[in-house]
Design an enzyme around this catalytic site. Structure first.
Site, short mmCIF file in Angstrom:
data_model
loop_
_atom_site.label_atom_id
_atom_site.label_comp_id
_atom_site.label_asym_id
_atom_site.label_seq_id
_atom_site.Cartn_x
_atom_site.Cartn_y
_atom_site.Cartn_z
N GLY A 184 0.83 -1.20 0.00
CA GLY A 184 0.00 0.00 0.00
C GLY A 184 0.86 1.24 0.00
O GLY A 184 2.07 1.19 0.22
N PRO A 185 0.26 2.38 -0.24
CA PRO A 185 1.01 3.64 -0.28
C PRO A 185 1.53 4.00 1.10
O PRO A 185 1.12 3.43 2.11
CB PRO A 185 -0.02 4.65 -0.78
CG PRO A 185 -1.34 4.04 -0.47
CD PRO A 185 -1.17 2.56 -0.55
N PRO A 186 2.44 4.97 1.19
CA PRO A 186 2.98 5.37 2.49
C PRO A 186 1.90 5.93 3.40
O PRO A 186 0.97 6.60 2.95
CB PRO A 186 4.01 6.45 2.13
CG PRO A 186 4.34 6.22 0.69
CD PRO A 186 3.09 5.68 0.07
N GLY A 187 2.03 5.65 4.69
CA GLY A 187 1.16 6.25 5.67
C GLY A 187 -0.14 5.52 5.92
O GLY A 187 -0.99 6.02 6.67
N VAL A 188 -0.34 4.32 5.36
CA VAL A 188 -1.60 3.61 5.57
C VAL A 188 -1.52 2.67 6.76
O VAL A 188 -2.50 2.03 7.12
CB VAL A 188 -2.02 2.83 4.31
CG1 VAL A 188 -2.31 3.78 3.17
CG2 VAL A 188 -0.96 1.81 3.92
N GLY A 189 -0.32 2.54 7.38
CA GLY A 189 -0.21 1.77 8.62
C GLY A 189 0.31 0.37 8.45
O GLY A 189 -0.06 -0.53 9.23
N LYS A 190 1.19 0.14 7.49
CA LYS A 190 1.70 -1.22 7.25
C LYS A 190 2.59 -1.68 8.41
O LYS A 190 2.41 -2.77 8.97
CB LYS A 190 2.48 -1.26 5.94
CG LYS A 190 1.64 -0.92 4.71
CD LYS A 190 2.43 -1.07 3.44
CE LYS A 190 3.56 -0.05 3.32
NZ LYS A 190 3.07 1.33 3.25
N THR A 191 3.58 -0.86 8.77
CA THR A 191 4.50 -1.24 9.84
C THR A 191 3.81 -1.28 11.19
O THR A 191 4.02 -2.19 12.00
CB THR A 191 5.69 -0.27 9.88
OG1 THR A 191 6.33 -0.24 8.60
CG2 THR A 191 6.71 -0.71 10.92
N SER A 250 -4.23 2.62 -19.04
CA SER A 250 -5.54 2.95 -18.45
C SER A 250 -6.03 4.34 -18.81
O SER A 250 -7.18 4.67 -18.51
CB SER A 250 -5.45 2.82 -16.92
OG SER A 250 -4.51 3.73 -16.39
N LYS A 278 -7.74 4.03 -7.43
CA LYS A 278 -8.18 5.09 -8.33
C LYS A 278 -9.48 5.72 -7.83
O LYS A 278 -9.66 6.95 -7.89
CB LYS A 278 -8.34 4.54 -9.73
CG LYS A 278 -7.03 4.14 -10.39
CD LYS A 278 -7.26 3.51 -11.76
CE LYS A 278 -5.94 3.12 -12.41
NZ LYS A 278 -6.12 2.46 -13.72
#
Length: 879
Positions: free
Chosen positions: A436-443, A760, A803
């Site tokens: 996912g993009p940065p800042g979505v809470g992966k870590t 696309s 998107k």
């Protein structure tokens, strides 16, 4: 000329020769009676043109020194026998021992001794010329000397003691046989009586005194002799120079200088250099001696300690270390293979002395083996309800991710409950990859997983790692070898089943040092990682109990074999409502506490938080949202610290005051799409989904198509396909069929500094061209995605969720997507489905129906009525 300026003791204290002569026989010196050492340091080994040997000198008080009464004219010119010297310079006012063996030299010496004992001595140009030196083989400047003593040796050679008197210059050679005779002229030195000369003399005495103290074979009496002549600069120069290790060429240069001042300057420079060399040598010798003394002291102390321990019945330090390591090996619970290797290395260690270079290498290796958690596991007490509570506390939404974690915990709990005693369980931990993009809470999600499972967590960042040894370690043959970061992290965790986070797995590199992504294949393969073999340990370590969680921003850059070994979980981003709830539950309390504010001091209005979300940030995650909230909290903290009154509630007006003017506006869509030829497309990047404007314009020309905006090859091909479709369907679309004959078309994707690629944007480019040629703008609230074919079909694309979220963040309310992407709508949050209208398009006509205003369709119907034969039904996949 008098010669009594020398101290009689100088000759006794002479230094051993520097340039040792080649003796005719080794017995020459043995036949001489023992004599005191000479004073003429380096010059003490002067040689005549014949093969010569150094000779010992006699004290001056035993010598018969006759007065010099050689006839000389008024200019100091006289005729004297000339004795060539090999590699030796006789300086004035110095005593030098010589040896002669050649017949012509012996003849010259006999004649001189029969006369006034005065002879001219000069150095040969070539020191290797053994005999027969002629006028062309000698230098021009030499010394007039007096032979004080002659001694014949049984082997036929003659030993001389000569004293330099004055400098002389050869004018011409008047006789060559039986020996050389020359007309010479005395050339006295220029003696300056200045303060500078006095300073040079004092500096020379000081340097010489320091040099004598550093050279063991120079007696201290030399310093006394030098001090006795400190009022005669010329005498001081020659006395000091005669006791230095100077090359013959350097002595000759000193002799040829006319000014005593220049001689002193040259001598000072030489003394300074010699002192630097001697002091450095003394320092090196002192350091070596201290090291040797330290080693010897340690050796004696160790031997004494061994003797004491033997008397007391105690073991030595080495034996104690070996015993301690043996106990650690037995209690570590390592595998049979590892224990066998450890015991073999321990046996080698017990036979090595502690000072051996390999001792430390083996001990470090054994320390690593015994410190690993071979059998140390976390005591799992799996509580599904507690795990769900922890996941909900730490993260809002992300239901799919939470369900997958709970599924894993449920399966593990059932396996533990149904396990048969004595039966080995197969551990096949899932390997999750959160994309996912940065800042979505992966870590942070991985941290919550570890807390929910009650396990230790360890982390390893793979961003920029290019060396395979970072994963597998270095072999022990390398200096400074150590295990790879996988084994290091396992040891830090202290258990063999931690939650292991592999951050930024999509940013691995590869070069000539190896491919770390290939090394990770063994780590992340459940079928192989039970026998992971680190290069440093060289024994198998079980990683099957470790729960690996990888994080990435993009899937495209992860190698396919590595991606195949992981279970991909997409974190596409958050809706505005999600961000609002996250801000209220987590971000605002966190930033209030971080900035010293109490919860009861100020409250936050939902409208203020939504204003930050919509007008100050535009991102998939919440990282920038947290920064903006933190910035507002710092403004509140500053006001409180200054004693100003805080607002009871932070509203939109306070946000405008604290954060400045808004940065993003929904009105931008209406402004930019108000002209024909502008369409809103949608793209996906490492930062999530975002809108992308497609602009088209025309100009006079001949039907050319220009595409700009740093587009990739695939996107350029989409532009060409869109242009060809519009040309082929111009009549059906109500356009001028000959629009391309006198016009050029230019397609542009703004933000040209950002590379763009992919198919696309095909339907967006087609719509932009139709809008441009029809002169009717596209609806301002519509965004679209999909690949277009030459027949007008709209093909499916990826990243629909990203998107759609990106389009909604930009204020879009209608989203056109391919019909075959209908299944992707199931992944969208219900809130997003309620806020947006999703149009499924099979063909370009479906996209036009939803994106173009009624004016376009009316114009198209009028054109169709005028030319009914041109109307054709578009090809549809449904048919």
């Amino acid at each position: 000329m008098t010669t009594n300026s020398h101290d009689p003791n100088e000759f006794d204290n002479a230094q051993e020769p520097q340039n040792e002569a080649v003796n005719e026989s080794d017995s020459e010196q043995e036949t001489l009676p023992a004599q005191p050492e000479t004073t003429a340091s380096e010059a003490a080994t002067a040689e005549t043109e014949a093969d010569a040997a150094p000779v010992a000198e006699l004290p001056l008080e035993e010598m018969d020194i006759p007065a010099l009464d050689s006839p000389a004219d008024e200019d100091g010119i006289e005729t004297l026998p000339l004795l060539p010297l090999r590699g030796t310079v006789v300086l004035p006012l110095t005593l030098v021992p010589l040896a002669a063996a050649q017949a012509r030299s012996l003849r010259l010496i006999d004649d001189v001794m029969a006369g006034d004992r005065t002879v001219a001595m000069v150095m040969q140009k070539d020191p290797d010329l053994a005999e027969g030196a002629g006028p062309d083989d000698i230098l021009e400047v030499g010394t007039i000397a007096t032979i004080h003593q002659m001694m014949r040796v049984p082997d036929g050679t003659v030993r001389l003691a000569v004293q330099g008197v004055d400098r002389m210059k050869i004018l011409d050679v008047t006789q060559e046989e039986p020996y050389l005779v020359a007309r010479v002229q005395r050339i006295p030195e220029t003696v300056e009586s200045t303060v500078e000369v006095q300073a040079l003399m004092r500096n020379t005495l000081d340097l010489f005194q320091r040099l004598v103290s550093l050279v063991p074979h120079l007696p201290d009496e030399l310093v006394t002799a030098a001090l006795n002549v400190d009022d005669d600069a010329r005498h001081l120069v020659y006395l000091v120079a005669s006791n230095l290790r100077m090359e013959p060429t350097e002595r000759q240069e000193l002799l040829e200088l006319d000014s005593v001042k220049e001689k002193l300057q040259t001598l000072n420079a030489f003394l300074t250099k010699e002192l630097d060399v001697l002091e450095l040598g003394r320092k090196i010798q002192t350091d070596v001696q201290e090291e040797l003394s330290k080693s010897q002291r340690e050796y004696f102390l160790r031997e004494q300690m061994k003797a004491i321990q033997k008397e007391l019945g105690e073991s030595s330090e080495t034996e104690a270390e070996v015993s301690e390591l043996r106990e650690k090996i037995e209690s570590s619970g390592m595998s049979e293979e590892a224990a066998k290797e450890a015991n073999r290395e321990l046996d080698r260690l017990s036979k090595l002395p502690p000072a051996a270079a390999e001792y430390g290498v083996i001990k470090t290796y054994l320390d690593w083996l015994t410190s690993l958690p071979w059998k140390t596991s976390t005591e799992d007490v799996i509580d599904i309800q507690r795990a769900r509570q922890i996941l909900d506390e730490d993260h809002y939404a992300l239901d799919k991710i939470k369900d997958r974690i709970l599924e894993y915990l449920a399966v593990r709990k059932l396996k533990q409950e149904n396990a048969v005693e004595g039966e080995e369980q197969l551990n096949r931990e899932p390997i999750l990859c959160l994309v996912g993009p940065p800042g979505v809470g992966k870590t942070s999600l991985a941290q919550s997983i570890a807390r929910a499972m009650g396990r230790e967590m360890t982390r390893m960042s793979l961003g920029g790692v290019r060396d395979e040894s970072e994963i597998r370690g270095h072999r022990r043959t390398y200096v400074g070898a150590m295990p790879g970061r996988i084994i290091q992290a396992i040891r830090r965790a202290g258990s063999n089943d931690p939650v292991f986070v592999l951050d930024e797995v999509d940013k691995l590199g590869s070069d000539w040092r190896g491919d770390p992504s290939s090394a990770l294949l063994e780590v992340l393969d459940p079928e192989q990682n039970s026998t992971f073999r680190d290069h440093y340990l060289d024994v198998a370590f079980d990683l099957s109990k470790v729960m690996f969680i990888a994080t990435a921003n993009l899937l495209d850059t992860i190698p396919a074999p590595l991606r195949d070994r992981m279970e991909i979980l997409q974190l596409s981003g958050y809706t505005d409502d999600d961000k609002l709830n996250i801000a209220k539950r987590y971000l605002v309390p966190k930033q209030m506490k971080a900035n010293g504010l109490k919860p009861d001091q100020v409250t936050w209005d939902d409208a203020a938080l939504m204003a930050i979300i919509q007008h100050y940030t535009r991102e998939s995650g919440v990282r920038n949202l947290e920064r903006e909230i933190g910035s507002a909290c710092r403004k509140l903290a500053t006001a409180l610290a200054e004693g100003r009154e805080l607002p009871a509630e932070v509203g939109t007006s306070e946000i405008r005051e604290y954060l400045g003017r808004p940065r993003f506006f929904y009105e931008e869509l209406a402004d930019r799409t108000s002209q024909p030829g502008v369409v809103i497309g949608v793209a996906v990047s490492g930062a999530g989904g975002d809108i992308m404007f497609i602009e088209a314009t025309k100009m006079p020309g001949k039907g050319g198509l220009t595409v700009t905006g740093q587009l990739g090859d695939v996107m350029k091909e989409s532009a060409s396909a869109a242009f060809s479709f519009v040309r082929s369907r111009a009549r059906d679309l109500g356009l001028d069929e000959n629009f391309y004959k006198d016009s050029d078309i230019h397609l542009h994707a703004p933000a040209g500094a950002i590379p763009k690629d992919g198919p696309s944007a095909g339907v967006a480019m087609t719509t932009a061209l139709i809008s441009l040629l029809s002169g009717i703008p596209v609806r301002e609230d519509v965004a679209m995605t999909g690949e277009v074919t030459l027949r007008g079909q709209v093909l499916p694309v990826g990243g629909i969720k990203e998107k759609a979220l990106g389009a909604r963040r930009a204020g879009v309310t209608t989203f056109i997507l391919p019909k075959r992407n209908e299944v992707d709508l199931d992944d969208l949050p219900q809130e997003l489905k309620d806020e947006m209208t999703f149009v499924l398009a099979n063909t370009v006509d479906d996209a036009l129906a939803a994106s173009m205003p009624e004016a376009f369709h009316e114009a198209r119907r009028r054109a169709a009525a005028q030319k009914p034969e041109a109307i054709r039904e578009p090809v549809s996949l449904a048919s």
